[in-house]
Design an enzyme around this catalytic site. Structure first.
Site, mmCIF file in Angstrom:
data_model
loop_
_atom_site.group_PDB
_atom_site.id
_atom_site.type_symbol
_atom_site.label_atom_id
_atom_site.label_comp_id
_atom_site.label_asym_id
_atom_site.label_seq_id
_atom_site.Cartn_x
_atom_site.Cartn_y
_atom_site.Cartn_z
ATOM 1 N N HIS A 1 -5.626 -33.326 -20.362
ATOM 2 C CA HIS A 1 -5.270 -34.714 -20.708
ATOM 3 C C HIS A 1 -4.164 -35.263 -19.792
ATOM 4 O O HIS A 1 -3.002 -35.398 -20.180
ATOM 5 C CB HIS A 1 -4.959 -34.923 -22.179
ATOM 6 C CG HIS A 1 -4.081 -33.926 -22.865
ATOM 7 N ND1 HIS A 1 -2.867 -33.506 -22.372
ATOM 8 C CD2 HIS A 1 -4.235 -33.293 -24.054
ATOM 9 C CE1 HIS A 1 -2.323 -32.655 -23.226
ATOM 10 N NE2 HIS A 1 -3.135 -32.504 -24.252
ATOM 11 N N ASP B 1 -10.137 -35.365 -27.352
ATOM 12 C CA ASP B 1 -8.971 -34.751 -27.991
ATOM 13 C C ASP B 1 -8.963 -35.120 -29.476
ATOM 14 O O ASP B 1 -7.914 -35.232 -30.107
ATOM 15 C CB ASP B 1 -7.666 -35.188 -27.314
ATOM 16 C CG ASP B 1 -6.488 -34.269 -27.654
ATOM 17 O OD1 ASP B 1 -6.738 -33.131 -28.082
ATOM 18 O OD2 ASP B 1 -5.328 -34.691 -27.499
#
Length: 379
Positions: free
Chosen positions: A214, A272
């Protein structure tokens, strides 16, 4: 045998009007133009009325959804997560575990390995516990530990070959050794939750790390005199960068900058997602951490740290086209082929090509999901 006719098939570098033949759960043939009588002989023909068909989404970083998570390692929880995300177009996904105690993580990996053997999930992603406390985000700080090769090997053994990725901070003592050990075990080493300098992160990439977890989130921020992990990852053509394209984790202009700098061939859209995905606002958990969701935004209870997302891959893909402004084929590549390639699964999934699994998503002009197919069967 099934033939999908009269559709716009989104290929890695083009959109092709035509038809697609499916046999034995795999794509047998792609054709252009109208379907002839000889080409549909004996097949179950589905006329899609000009709709888009994209490859099934591949989510390499997801923790939960529909009120459940992978953290327990229980089959019933994992099945709920998979069922929810598949309904939203994700046909391949890994089971993401956040930091827990050594015993809890070992038990979860062991349980999830059985589901990976059955083909329900594509493997396990260990996000932690070997991460930097100052960049821990929604991980419990007291459970973080320095990279430990013995613990890593116990997790690998419990996973029975199904631990597919591990996120770690390479600047920690023993971090580079763990990167090398992961590579030796066939596990994708990812750099994330790190306060490493650009030089330290480049060392990790040279040691075999191939993913930036991320990007921008839970890592040393970019500075014009010290680019840190962000610049190191964007400048390295070997590295796939994950992007949570939910409008919360990163600004839209930053998403555009990422695609400009790395290109759609190196950006993997991820969710996520945690347990609150598909649910309403309220109280949830991520690992051992309490999370409050308000207006779809997940934050640690009583704090300001973002605690995963509540989106699906369909949301991130649609946002990439409609808001970030990507061509549909670039967005599809980042949502399917690039994560599949990063996980070493692109020989099976990630694009509409003969020989690959018939995993695909039918979309209307508004890019809303109308049908999902997994292994040649409608879900």
């Amino acid at each position: 045998m099934t033939v999908l006719a009269n559709a716009r098939f989104v290929l890695p570098n083009a959109v092709q009007q035509g038809w697609l033949r499916i046999d034995g759960g795999r794509i047998a043939e792609l054709g252009t133009g109208a379907l002839s009588a000889s080409e549909n002989d004996g097949a179950d023909v589905v006329d899609l009325g000009g709709r888009y068909v994209v490859p099934g989404f591949v989510d390499m970083h997801v923790h939960g959804g529909a009120g459940s998570s992978y953290q327990s390692g229980r089959a019933e929880d994992a099945r709920k997560v998979v069922e929810f995300h598949r309904a939203h177009g994700t046909t391949t996904l890994t089971a993401g575990l956040v930091t827990g105690s050594a015993d809890d993580m070992l038990n979860a990996v062991s349980g999830l390995a059985e589901l990976a053997s059955d083909g329900l999930i594509a493997g396990v992603h260990l996000e932690g516990p070997f991460i930097e406390v100052g960049r821990c985000g929604a991980h419990e700080p007291s459970l973080l530990r320095a990279p430990d090769l013995a613990e890593f090997r116990r997790l690998i053994k419990a996973g029975g070959g199904h631990v597919r990725m591990i996120t770690l901070a390479p600047e920690l003592p023993g971090g580079l050794d763990l990167v090398r050990a992961a590579v030796d075990e066939g596990v994708v080493a990812a750099v994330g939750h790190t306060d490493g300098t650009a030089a330290q992160v480049r060392e990790a990439f040279d040691a075999g790390a191939r993913v930036a977890t991320h990007l921008f989130n839970a890592m040393r921020p970019l500075h014009h005199r010290e680019g840190g992990p962000i610049v190191a990852a964007l400048n390295d053509p070997r590295v796939t960068v994950e992007l949570i394209n939910d409008g919360v984790h990163i600004d839209t202009e930053v998403a555009r900058l990422t695609f400009t700098a790395a290109g759609a061939d190196r950006v993997a859209l991820i969710t996520d997602a945690m347990a609150a995905a598909g649910m309403g606002d309220g109280s949830y958990t991520l690992g051992v951490m309490d999370v409050e969701v308000k207006d779809g935004r997940a934050l640690l209870a009583g704090g300001t740290s973002i605690a995963g997302s509540t989106i699906t891959m369909a949301d991130g893909f649609r946002r990439a086209v409609e808001i970030v402004g990507l061509p549909i084929e670039d967005a599809a590549r980042s949502a399917s082929l690039i994560p599949a390639r990063a996980l070493g699964l692109d020989d099976r999934v990630g694009s509409l090509a003969p020989g690959k699994q018939a995993d695909l998503v039918v979309l209307g002009d508004d890019l809303e999901i109308e049908k999902v197919m997994k292994d040649g069967r409608w879900s």
